[in-house]
Design a protein around this motif. Structure first.
Motif, mmCIF file in Angstrom:
data_model
loop_
_atom_site.group_PDB
_atom_site.id
_atom_site.type_symbol
_atom_site.label_atom_id
_atom_site.label_comp_id
_atom_site.label_asym_id
_atom_site.label_seq_id
_atom_site.Cartn_x
_atom_site.Cartn_y
_atom_site.Cartn_z
ATOM 1 N N ALA A 11 0.845 -1.190 0.000
ATOM 2 C CA ALA A 11 0.000 0.000 0.000
ATOM 3 C C ALA A 11 0.879 1.238 0.000
ATOM 4 O O ALA A 11 1.835 1.326 0.734
ATOM 5 C CB ALA A 11 -0.908 0.001 1.222
ATOM 6 N N ILE A 13 0.595 5.346 0.466
ATOM 7 C CA ILE A 13 -0.326 6.358 0.967
ATOM 8 C C ILE A 13 -0.144 7.636 0.163
ATOM 9 O O ILE A 13 0.954 8.118 -0.009
ATOM 10 C CB ILE A 13 -0.087 6.638 2.459
ATOM 11 C CG1 ILE A 13 -0.283 5.362 3.263
ATOM 12 C CG2 ILE A 13 -0.993 7.762 2.951
ATOM 13 C CD1 ILE A 13 0.038 5.502 4.720
ATOM 14 N N PHE A 32 -9.845 3.420 -1.253
ATOM 15 C CA PHE A 32 -8.864 2.452 -1.746
ATOM 16 C C PHE A 32 -9.007 2.256 -3.239
ATOM 17 O O PHE A 32 -10.107 2.296 -3.767
ATOM 18 C CB PHE A 32 -9.089 1.080 -1.101
ATOM 19 C CG PHE A 32 -9.085 1.100 0.390
ATOM 20 C CD1 PHE A 32 -7.903 0.941 1.092
ATOM 21 C CD2 PHE A 32 -10.267 1.276 1.106
ATOM 22 C CE1 PHE A 32 -7.901 0.951 2.483
ATOM 23 C CE2 PHE A 32 -10.268 1.290 2.488
ATOM 24 C CZ PHE A 32 -9.084 1.134 3.183
ATOM 25 N N TYR A 100 -5.349 5.114 -0.274
ATOM 26 C CA TYR A 100 -4.467 3.955 -0.384
ATOM 27 C C TYR A 100 -4.472 3.417 -1.806
ATOM 28 O O TYR A 100 -5.522 3.259 -2.419
ATOM 29 C CB TYR A 100 -4.907 2.837 0.577
ATOM 30 C CG TYR A 100 -4.910 3.281 2.005
ATOM 31 C CD1 TYR A 100 -3.739 3.287 2.753
ATOM 32 C CD2 TYR A 100 -6.088 3.715 2.611
ATOM 33 C CE1 TYR A 100 -3.737 3.711 4.073
ATOM 34 C CE2 TYR A 100 -6.092 4.151 3.930
ATOM 35 C CZ TYR A 100 -4.908 4.140 4.644
ATOM 36 O OH TYR A 100 -4.907 4.565 5.945
#
Length: 109
Positions: A11, A13, A32, A100
């Motif tokens: 992931a 950010i 997401f 994300y």
């Protein structure tokens, strides 16, 4: 599907600076985005929800024409990830941004 049990992911950010307004409360952006690479197109519906989007790059067999599936024949893993990130960032700009960015491969179990 085999992906629902456990998905290996990385992931990243992304920081989004926005002013909160009454419109933001009503139209919450998805948090997401799943970005998958695969040899053949995969049904990504199990990754989509009210909180998430999903897109994929196919490097092998040309996929049927779908809005969230992109064909990059014979691309490397790095080329596919860079392409997915570019697409996700463009899509995020139009929808308020994602928090994300999650990479995954078709063989993750």
């Amino acid at each position: 599907p085999k992906y629902s049990n456990a998905i290996c992911f990385l992931a990243c950010i992304a920081t989004t600076f926005r002013q909160v307004s009454s419109v933001d409360v009503e139209l919450q952006p998805k948090k997401f985005i799943w970005m998958m690479q695969s040899k053949e197109a995969v049904d990504l519906s199990f990754l989509r929800s009210e909180a998430s989007d999903a897109i994929q790059v196919v490097w092998g067999v040309q996929p049927p024409d779908q809005e969230d599936t992109f064909w990059l024949p014979n691309s490397t893993c790095t080329e596919g990830r860079n392409y997915l990130l570019q697409r996700a960032l463009l899509r995020g700009r139009a929808s308020g941004g994602y928090l994300y960015y999650i990479y995954t491969e078709d063989d993750a179990e």
